[in-house]
Design an enzyme around this catalytic site. Structure first.
Site, PDB file in Angstrom:
ATOM      1  CB  SER A 166      -0.933   0.013   1.216  1.00  0.00           C
ATOM      2  OG  SER A 166      -1.624  -1.198   1.321  1.00  0.00           O
TER       3      SER A 166
ATOM      4  CG  HIS B 148       1.692   1.778   8.587  1.00  0.00           C
ATOM      5  ND1 HIS B 148       0.347   1.989   8.414  1.00  0.00           N
ATOM      6  CD2 HIS B 148       2.031   0.778   7.727  1.00  0.00           C
ATOM      7  CE1 HIS B 148      -0.115   1.132   7.505  1.00  0.00           C
ATOM      8  NE2 HIS B 148       0.891   0.396   7.066  1.00  0.00           N
TER       9      HIS B 148
ATOM     10  CE  LYS C  76      -0.860  -1.673   9.905  1.00  0.00           C
ATOM     11  NZ  LYS C  76      -0.116  -2.866   9.461  1.00  0.00           N
TER      12      LYS C  76
ATOM     13  NE  ARG D 209      -1.927  -7.919   4.867  1.00  0.00           N
ATOM     14  CZ  ARG D 209      -3.008  -8.115   4.110  1.00  0.00           C
ATOM     15  NH1 ARG D 209      -3.216  -9.287   3.563  1.00  0.00           N
ATOM     16  NH2 ARG D 209      -3.850  -7.135   3.891  1.00  0.00           N
TER      17      ARG D 209
ATOM     18  CB  CYS E  44      -1.954   7.427 -19.308  1.00  0.00           C
ATOM     19  SG  CYS E  44      -2.893   6.529 -20.517  1.00  0.00           S
TER      20      CYS E  44
ATOM     21  CB  CYS F 100      -4.323   3.472 -22.393  1.00  0.00           C
ATOM     22  SG  CYS F 100      -2.555   3.490 -22.692  1.00  0.00           S
TER      23      CYS F 100
HETATM   24  C1  LIG Z   1      -0.910  -6.122   0.378  1.00  0.00           C
HETATM   25  C2  LIG Z   1       0.219  -5.592   1.228  1.00  0.00           C
HETATM   26  C3  LIG Z   1       0.189  -4.267   1.665  1.00  0.00           C
HETATM   27  C4  LIG Z   1       1.227  -3.787   2.469  1.00  0.00           C
HETATM   28  N1  LIG Z   1       1.219  -2.472   2.815  1.00  0.00           N
HETATM   29  C5  LIG Z   1       2.223  -1.964   3.561  1.00  0.00           C
HETATM   30  C6  LIG Z   1       2.243  -0.593   3.879  1.00  0.00           C
HETATM   31  O1  LIG Z   1       1.398   0.173   3.436  1.00  0.00           O
HETATM   32  N2  LIG Z   1       3.237  -0.124   4.680  1.00  0.00           N
HETATM   33  C7  LIG Z   1       4.188  -0.953   5.188  1.00  0.00           C
HETATM   34  O2  LIG Z   1       5.023  -0.464   5.950  1.00  0.00           O
HETATM   35  N3  LIG Z   1       4.247  -2.257   4.845  1.00  0.00           N
HETATM   36  C8  LIG Z   1       3.291  -2.781   4.033  1.00  0.00           C
HETATM   37  N4  LIG Z   1       3.315  -4.090   3.658  1.00  0.00           N
HETATM   38  C9  LIG Z   1       4.438  -4.921   4.092  1.00  0.00           C
HETATM   39  C10 LIG Z   1       5.673  -4.716   3.193  1.00  0.00           C
HETATM   40  O3  LIG Z   1       5.328  -4.747   1.833  1.00  0.00           O
HETATM   41  C11 LIG Z   1       6.689  -5.807   3.499  1.00  0.00           C
HETATM   42  O4  LIG Z   1       6.925  -5.830   4.879  1.00  0.00           O
HETATM   43  C12 LIG Z   1       8.019  -5.581   2.797  1.00  0.00           C
HETATM   44  O5  LIG Z   1       7.849  -5.329   1.432  1.00  0.00           O
HETATM   45  C13 LIG Z   1       8.894  -6.822   2.978  1.00  0.00           C
HETATM   46  O6  LIG Z   1      10.085  -6.614   2.285  1.00  0.00           O
HETATM   47  P1  LIG Z   1      11.171  -7.754   2.152  1.00  0.00           P
HETATM   48  O7  LIG Z   1      12.370  -7.126   1.586  1.00  0.00           O
HETATM   49  O8  LIG Z   1      11.286  -8.482   3.444  1.00  0.00           O
HETATM   50  O9  LIG Z   1      10.518  -8.811   1.146  1.00  0.00           O
HETATM   51  P2  LIG Z   1      10.544  -8.862  -0.457  1.00  0.00           P
HETATM   52  O10 LIG Z   1      10.254  -7.557  -1.057  1.00  0.00           O
HETATM   53  O11 LIG Z   1       9.687 -10.012  -0.864  1.00  0.00           O
HETATM   54  O12 LIG Z   1      12.060  -9.172  -0.779  1.00  0.00           O
HETATM   55  C14 LIG Z   1      12.615 -10.464  -0.666  1.00  0.00           C
HETATM   56  C15 LIG Z   1      13.454 -10.716  -1.893  1.00  0.00           C
HETATM   57  O13 LIG Z   1      14.151 -11.940  -1.741  1.00  0.00           O
HETATM   58  C16 LIG Z   1      14.242 -12.551  -3.014  1.00  0.00           C
HETATM   59  N5  LIG Z   1      14.495 -13.989  -2.821  1.00  0.00           N
HETATM   60  C17 LIG Z   1      13.663 -14.920  -2.310  1.00  0.00           C
HETATM   61  N6  LIG Z   1      14.258 -16.129  -2.332  1.00  0.00           N
HETATM   62  C18 LIG Z   1      15.484 -15.969  -2.860  1.00  0.00           C
HETATM   63  C19 LIG Z   1      16.562 -16.856  -3.157  1.00  0.00           C
HETATM   64  N7  LIG Z   1      16.489 -18.170  -2.920  1.00  0.00           N
HETATM   65  N8  LIG Z   1      17.700 -16.342  -3.713  1.00  0.00           N
HETATM   66  C20 LIG Z   1      17.799 -15.006  -3.986  1.00  0.00           C
HETATM   67  N9  LIG Z   1      16.792 -14.130  -3.741  1.00  0.00           N
HETATM   68  C21 LIG Z   1      15.654 -14.602  -3.177  1.00  0.00           C
HETATM   69  C22 LIG Z   1      12.872 -12.277  -3.614  1.00  0.00           C
HETATM   70  O14 LIG Z   1      12.866 -12.406  -5.030  1.00  0.00           O
HETATM   71  C23 LIG Z   1      12.604 -10.857  -3.156  1.00  0.00           C
HETATM   72  O15 LIG Z   1      13.001  -9.890  -4.098  1.00  0.00           O
HETATM   73  C24 LIG Z   1       2.295  -4.627   2.855  1.00  0.00           C
HETATM   74  C25 LIG Z   1       2.325  -5.954   2.389  1.00  0.00           C
HETATM   75  C26 LIG Z   1       1.312  -6.427   1.579  1.00  0.00           C
HETATM   76  C27 LIG Z   1       1.384  -7.829   1.057  1.00  0.00           C
END
Ligand SMILES: Cc1cc2nc3c(=O)[nH]c(=O)nc-3n(C[C@H](O)[C@H](O)[C@H](O)COP(=O)(O)OP(=O)(O)OC[C@H]3O[C@@H](n4cnc5c(N)ncnc54)[C@H](O)[C@@H]3O)c2cc1C
Length: 489
Positions: free
Chosen positions: A45, A49, A249, A310, A415, A448
């Protein structure tokens, strides 16, 4: 041997990479996808926060609050467009007001500043499209919005400038604990590192199990979101939240950093970590929830949709062979004594985007405590030049830019008003796919859906990267857009 190897280039891995790049260290990031930010960090989103909806004693609450402050500084340093818009959690009944007061008191214990209860008159004056049946709200002015992918790209670009090496399309297949250090096996070869940070998002449990730590599972919880037309930009002035449920939330009306309002997300337990489908049922639920907050929302205004998963963690109870897996509520950030040098940064569900800069600082602290010397670089480059986006500058400035470089006048995406120059800049910054261009520039994000600009964007990407058109993909191998060259006799 690399000092620190980070697995995953989402917002968490990218934040850690940038934070560590302040020090005299060799650092590598391995990412399985074609570009950073293609995991959960692309589909959320975008809310920064304020910390209102986390238990006062939780790690995620503390890191959310700290992240909310840090992100403002980082946005300034990296030329990002963070906007403080404030949030309203609304109440329809007297009982709900009591729940708001509990949320307020818990958030104040956590340290969230400037919270206040606002009444119907305040809401009518400041949020005219809100459901008139709302009788009060908890107002948190410190909530903000940011483009989640542009945040990740900015962090990666800056980390790269400061010497971090990024290896995309490099999936970690196995990790051997060589005591000391680790051998990280990928299809592109073996990496050796003293410390490994697991920021692999949905796959963090599988990566952790590779070093023998398997006391948690990542249980994806899907959130479907629906984006509205920019002409509804002023639908609300704040982020609008209902009262939260136990698992989420709730369905929100979101003011995004780029101007399109967004509604969602749903909350659905799913098994498949690659399930990014959206459904009629999801739309129905989200639409009903959003309409309860802002009745004038119409389905005709929806121009795009996506779903994100999530990263909900479940923690083992009992021995690992007979474990029960109840939902864990908090982030899992810990040094694993079982595999010294390995740090798990897992279960980073919402507010992970907000907390990421604070998570990065916490990880640096753990590394230092566990023996990694953190000596500051004198030549750390803290700032990044703000990329130009015609969609958020005045026309007079655009005219000046065109005088300097005519490519700014060559509009590729009508757009969203994206010029050929912005697309070229995105490619020089690392975009290699059509989604990479879209996330950086917004080309193809309008009503588009790229019908007008896709072929032109493909041509620019093909020419700039010397890639045949048939090898241009939407988001990496397997998503090629055209099958073959068409010859005309
Ligand atoms: C619908 C939704 C709404 C949300 N809204 C909010 C919000 O408004 N505000 C907020 O603070 N948080 C929000 N969140 C939470 C937030 O998006 C996440 O907490 C955050 O993006 C997590 O980041 P990350 O780097 O841990 O995970 P990711 O972005 O998934 O990064 C992990 C990376 O590891 C890589 N990876 C996985 N396995 C391997 C492997 N074996 N080898 C190499 N690479 C690998 C993946 O490809 C990926 O790029 C939301 C989540 C969702 C689903």
């Amino acid at each position: 041997m690399i000092d620190v190897l980070i697995i995953g280039a989402g917002v968490v891995g990218a934040s850690i990479a940038r934070e560590l790049s302040r020090y005299k260290l060799s650092i590598a990031v391995l990412e399985k996808e074609e570009e950073p930010a293609f995991g959960v960090s692309k589909s959320n989103s975008g809310i920064i926060h304020p910390g209102t909806q986390n238990p006062a004693g939780s790690l995620k609450g503390r890191l959310c609050l700290e992240g909310n402050t840090l992100i403002r500084r980082i946005s300034g340093e990296l030329g990002l467009d963070f906007k403080e818009v404030g949030e309203l959690i609304v109440a329809f009944t007297e009982d709900e007001i009591q729940r708001l007061l509990t949320i307020k008191s818990e958030a104040e214990t956590l340290g969230v500043p400037e919270l206040k209860m606002v009444d119907k008159a305040w809401l009518r004056a400041n949020e005219p499209n809100l459901n008139p049946e709302v009788i009060a709200a908890l107002y948190a002015p410190g909530a903000g919005v940011i483009s989640p992918y542009r945040l990740v790209y900015a962090l990666c670009e800056n980390a790269l400038k400061n010497g971090v090496k990024f290896y995309t399309q490099t999936r970690v297949e196995n990790i051997i604990f060589t005591n000391p250090g680790f051998e990280i096996q990928t299809l592109k070869g073996v990496f050796k590192a003293r410390y490994v940070i697991n920021a692999a998002g949905l796959y963090a449990d599988e990566i952790s199990a590779m070093v023998g730590v398997n006391d948690f599972r990542i249980r994806p919880r899907k959130g479907q979101e629906f984006i509205l037309d920019k002409k509804k930009e002023n639908l609300t002035n704040h982020l609008i939240f209902p009262l939260p449920s136990k698992v989420s939330k709730g369905i929100l009306v979101i003011k995004t950093a780029d101007g399109n309002p967004m509604i969602g997300p749903s909350a659905e337990e799913v098994e498949d970590k690659e399930d990014s489908s959206t459904t009629e049922e999801g739309l129905k639920k989200v639409f009903e929830g959003a309409k309860k907050l802002v009745p004038s929302i119409s389905q005709d205004d929806i121009i795009a949709y996506f779903s994100g998963l999530r990263l909900a963690a479940a923690l083992a109870i009992g021995s690992q062979t007979t474990a029960l897996w109840p939902a864990g509520d908090d982030f899992i950030i810990r040094y694993e004594d079982k595999a010294p040098g390995f740090i798990n940064v897992a279960g980073i569900q919402s507010p992970g985007l907000t907390a990421a800069p604070a998570i990065a600082k916490m990880v640096c602290g753990i590394l230092e405590e566990k023996g990694l010397g953190l000596e500051k670089k004198e030549d750390f480059i803290c700032e990044r030049e703000k990329p130009i986006h015609l969609f958020n500058i005045p026309l007079s400035e655009t005219e000046e830019l065109i005088k300097k470089n005519a490519s700014y006048g060559d509009i590729v995406c009508r757009c969203e008003m994206v010029s050929a120059k912005e697309v070229e800049d995105a490619i020089s910054a690392g975009a290699r796919t059509m989604d990479g261009i879209k996330f950086r520039t917004r080309a193809q994000s309008g009503r588009c859906h790229g019908s007008f600009c896709t072929t032109r964007l493909m041509k620019i990407l093909s020419e700039e990267t010397k890639t045949p058109l048939t090898a241009i993909t939407k988001r990496g191998k397997g998503s090629e857009i055209v099958k073959g060259e068409r010859t005309i006799d």
